[in-house]
Design an enzyme around this catalytic site. Structure first.
Site, PDB file in Angstrom:
ATOM      1  CG  HIS A   1      -2.069   1.188   0.969  1.00  0.00           C
ATOM      2  ND1 HIS A   1      -2.961   1.097   1.916  1.00  0.00           N
ATOM      3  CD2 HIS A   1      -2.141   2.372   0.540  1.00  0.00           C
ATOM      4  CE1 HIS A   1      -3.637   1.890   1.864  1.00  0.00           C
ATOM      5  NE2 HIS A   1      -3.131   2.955   0.849  1.00  0.00           N
TER       6      HIS A   1
ATOM      7  CG  HIS B   1      -0.809   6.338  -1.889  1.00  0.00           C
ATOM      8  ND1 HIS B   1      -2.085   6.557  -2.757  1.00  0.00           N
ATOM      9  CD2 HIS B   1      -1.195   5.866  -0.643  1.00  0.00           C
ATOM     10  CE1 HIS B   1      -3.044   6.056  -1.991  1.00  0.00           C
ATOM     11  NE2 HIS B   1      -2.557   5.733  -0.771  1.00  0.00           N
TER      12      HIS B   1
ATOM     13  NE  ARG C   1       0.710  11.322  -2.817  1.00  0.00           N
ATOM     14  CZ  ARG C   1      -0.493  10.833  -2.353  1.00  0.00           C
ATOM     15  NH1 ARG C   1      -1.229  10.243  -2.811  1.00  0.00           N
ATOM     16  NH2 ARG C   1      -0.640  11.088  -0.862  1.00  0.00           N
TER      17      ARG C   1
ATOM     18  CG  ASN D   1      -4.759   7.644  -4.727  1.00  0.00           C
ATOM     19  OD1 ASN D   1      -3.465   7.141  -5.009  1.00  0.00           O
ATOM     20  ND2 ASN D   1      -4.916   8.361  -3.988  1.00  0.00           N
TER      21      ASN D   1
ATOM     22  CG  ASP E   1      -6.521   4.128  -0.975  1.00  0.00           C
ATOM     23  OD1 ASP E   1      -7.234   3.915   0.058  1.00  0.00           O
ATOM     24  OD2 ASP E   1      -5.135   3.988  -0.539  1.00  0.00           O
TER      25      ASP E   1
ATOM     26  CG  HIS F   1     -10.372   4.323   1.604  1.00  0.00           C
ATOM     27  ND1 HIS F   1      -9.338   5.057   2.330  1.00  0.00           N
ATOM     28  CD2 HIS F   1     -11.357   5.078   2.173  1.00  0.00           C
ATOM     29  CE1 HIS F   1      -9.960   6.005   2.975  1.00  0.00           C
ATOM     30  NE2 HIS F   1     -11.115   6.167   3.032  1.00  0.00           N
TER      31      HIS F   1
ATOM     32  CG  HIS G   1      -6.166   2.524   5.366  1.00  0.00           C
ATOM     33  ND1 HIS G   1      -7.604   2.010   5.325  1.00  0.00           N
ATOM     34  CD2 HIS G   1      -5.884   3.166   4.453  1.00  0.00           C
ATOM     35  CE1 HIS G   1      -7.883   2.956   4.460  1.00  0.00           C
ATOM     36  NE2 HIS G   1      -6.848   3.428   3.583  1.00  0.00           N
TER      37      HIS G   1
ATOM     38  CG  ASP H   1      -2.336   4.844   3.453  1.00  0.00           C
ATOM     39  OD1 ASP H   1      -2.217   5.453   2.188  1.00  0.00           O
ATOM     40  OD2 ASP H   1      -3.392   5.229   3.981  1.00  0.00           O
TER      41      ASP H   1
ATOM     42  CG  HIS I   1       0.083  14.938   1.114  1.00  0.00           C
ATOM     43  ND1 HIS I   1      -0.795  14.887   0.150  1.00  0.00           N
ATOM     44  CD2 HIS I   1      -0.368  13.972   1.791  1.00  0.00           C
ATOM     45  CE1 HIS I   1      -1.835  13.944   0.176  1.00  0.00           C
ATOM     46  NE2 HIS I   1      -1.317  13.496   1.590  1.00  0.00           N
TER      47      HIS I   1
HETATM   48 ZN   LIG Z   1      -3.851   4.675   0.797  1.00  0.00          ZN
HETATM   49 ZN   LIG Z   2      -7.155   4.735   2.068  1.00  0.00          ZN
END
Ligand SMILES: [Zn+2]
Ligand SMILES: [Zn+2]
Length: 431
Positions: A64, A66, A68, A98, A156, A183, A236, A309, A313
């Protein structure tokens, strides 16, 4: 990933490979990027690593993450995210789709594979979207995404909101034996929330996200998994009742697996008293009783795996006031330290369970040929110093972002070498 040529001997470490039931001090011999054998070797190898005092385990797998890219390269790229993974001891990550645009076409999957090959860091397994453009209206072309190499499916960042679409997604993915990574959130219940709904949110006057917002959706998806026979992976899990729902579903024989994140077994909603947005995540940090429920779930195996997760950012976004700052924190470079400190050093779990939760089971859930040191397996190997005490310094992170609530924490246990297909891709301090 290009495999190494020649031989590598990892000598005298504590070899922990739950897939084979191995936990003993021994040598591991690698040739041309694959495991040859575990056992004393009289061979002279091209390269020798002294692993005395270290844990030698199958390369860690984070299911899991991200990354980006594409679309939000100011937060992270495939290159920086996978370098962070290596520094954290991960030889494989599964990237969540995502992105902007989302990974819902064969071309998008191929783009990720190409970028990962160019980065030449760790393995990147691609998770495809459940719904076209992550809009939750119609199914993505799941069969074509499987053909392109997608290992699982997820919307997610958001739940698959339409129950009928989720039902069809579970039915469809079942034909390919792929899990849906869910999610779990009922948006009407959590709307506008920035933290867990409870005493602390009341005291601070902040809008809460109730535990029920997560638990109602977990319950729905378990029911849909049972009616379809599809594979549900609950992402999560953050509440004690959520763990109980998964435990009961497993007892009935439902095809349900689950993960927990280090922040959810380490921090509580009390951290929001600082108004620091590095304590804002979704699902939110909850109560001490929830933390205990998650740890108990990891101990008894209800929670199959630990996943980060990892949610980078850029600083200017996380510096916004709490209401406007985005959800999520970094995870890759602190996961091992937090898991060892919170779970192993406290005696709650042993090393075999830790390795199972961070390598064996995530690989098995994703259906990828990793997570073991069996003969002929790809030589993805992580070396961990179980006793090393170190201080988290976000300034030294490989990640492009610095949004971690653990900056300055002293942790125990750290990956000191990360080996992908027989090549040493990361070594702590040139050790
Ligand atoms: Zn996530
Ligand atoms: Zn999530």
């Amino acid at each position: 990933m290009a495999a190494a040529t020649g031989t590598l001997l990892i000598k005298g470490g504590r070899v922990v490979d739950p897939a084979q039931g191995i936990d003993r001090v021994d040598d591991v011999l690698v040739r041309d990027g694959r495991i040859v054998a575990i056992g004393p070797s009289g061979l002279r190898a091209d390269e020798v690593i002294d692993a005395a005092g270290l844990i030698v385990c199958p390369g860690l797998v984070d299911m899991h993450v991200h990354l980006r890219e594409p679309g939000r390269e100011e937060d992270e790229t495939i290159e920086t995210g996978t370098r962070a993974a290596l520094a954290g001891g991960f030889t494989s990550v599964a990237c969540i789709p995502n992105t902007e645009p989302p990974i819902d076409t064969q071309a998008a999957v191929e783009f990720i594979h190409q970028k990962a090959t160019r980065a030449d860091t760790c393995n990147v397994f691609v998770v495809g979207c459940v719904s076209r453009n992550r809009e939750g209206k119609e199914l993505a072309e799941i069969g074509r995404l499987v053909e392109a190499g997608a290992v699982a499916f997820s919307d997610d960042g958001a739940p698959v909101y339409d129950a009928e679409l989720m039902r069809r997604a579970l039915e469809y993915c079942r034909m390919f034996d792929k899990p849906i990574l869910a999610h779990e959130e009922v948006l009407e219940l959590s709307r506008g929330g920035v933290m867990h709904e409870g005493l602390v949110s009341l005291t601070l006057g902040l809008t809460g996200m109730p535990a029920a917002a997560e638990e109602v959706m977990i319950g729905r998806d378990i029911s849909l998994a049972e009616v379809t026979g599809g594979r549900l992976h609950v992402m999560h899990v953050s509440t004690a009742n959520g763990v109980a729902l998964v435990r009961a579903a497993k007892a009935r024989g439902a095809r349900v697996t689950a993960e927990a994140c280090p922040h959810h077994f380490t921090l509580t909603d009390e951290g929001l008293r600082t108004f620091d947005s590095n304590h804002k995540m979704s699902p939110p940090l909850r109560t001490a009783a929830d933390v205990e429920g998650i740890v108990a779930g990891i101990v008894d195996g209800t929670i199959d795996c630990i996943a980060t997760d990892h949610a980078p950012h850029a600083p200017e976004k996380k510096l916004l006031e709490l209401d406007r700052a985005p959800f999520g924190i970094l995870g890759l470079e602190t996961a091992v330290g937090l898991a060892v400190t919170r779970l192993v050093a406290t005696g709650r779990i042993g090393w075999p369970r830790l390795v199972e939760s961070m390598s064996t089971l995530p690989a098995r859930i994703l259906g990828v040929d990793r997570g073991t040191l069996a003969a002929e397996a790809v030589a993805d190997i992580t070396l961990i110093d179980p006793a090393l005490e170190w201080t988290v310094d976000v300034g030294s992170f490989r990640s492009k972002s610095v949004n971690s609530p653990f900056d300055g924490w002293t942790l125990r246990g750290r990956a000191v070498a990360t080996i992908v297909a027989g090549r040493v891709k990361y070594r702590l301090g040139g050790r």
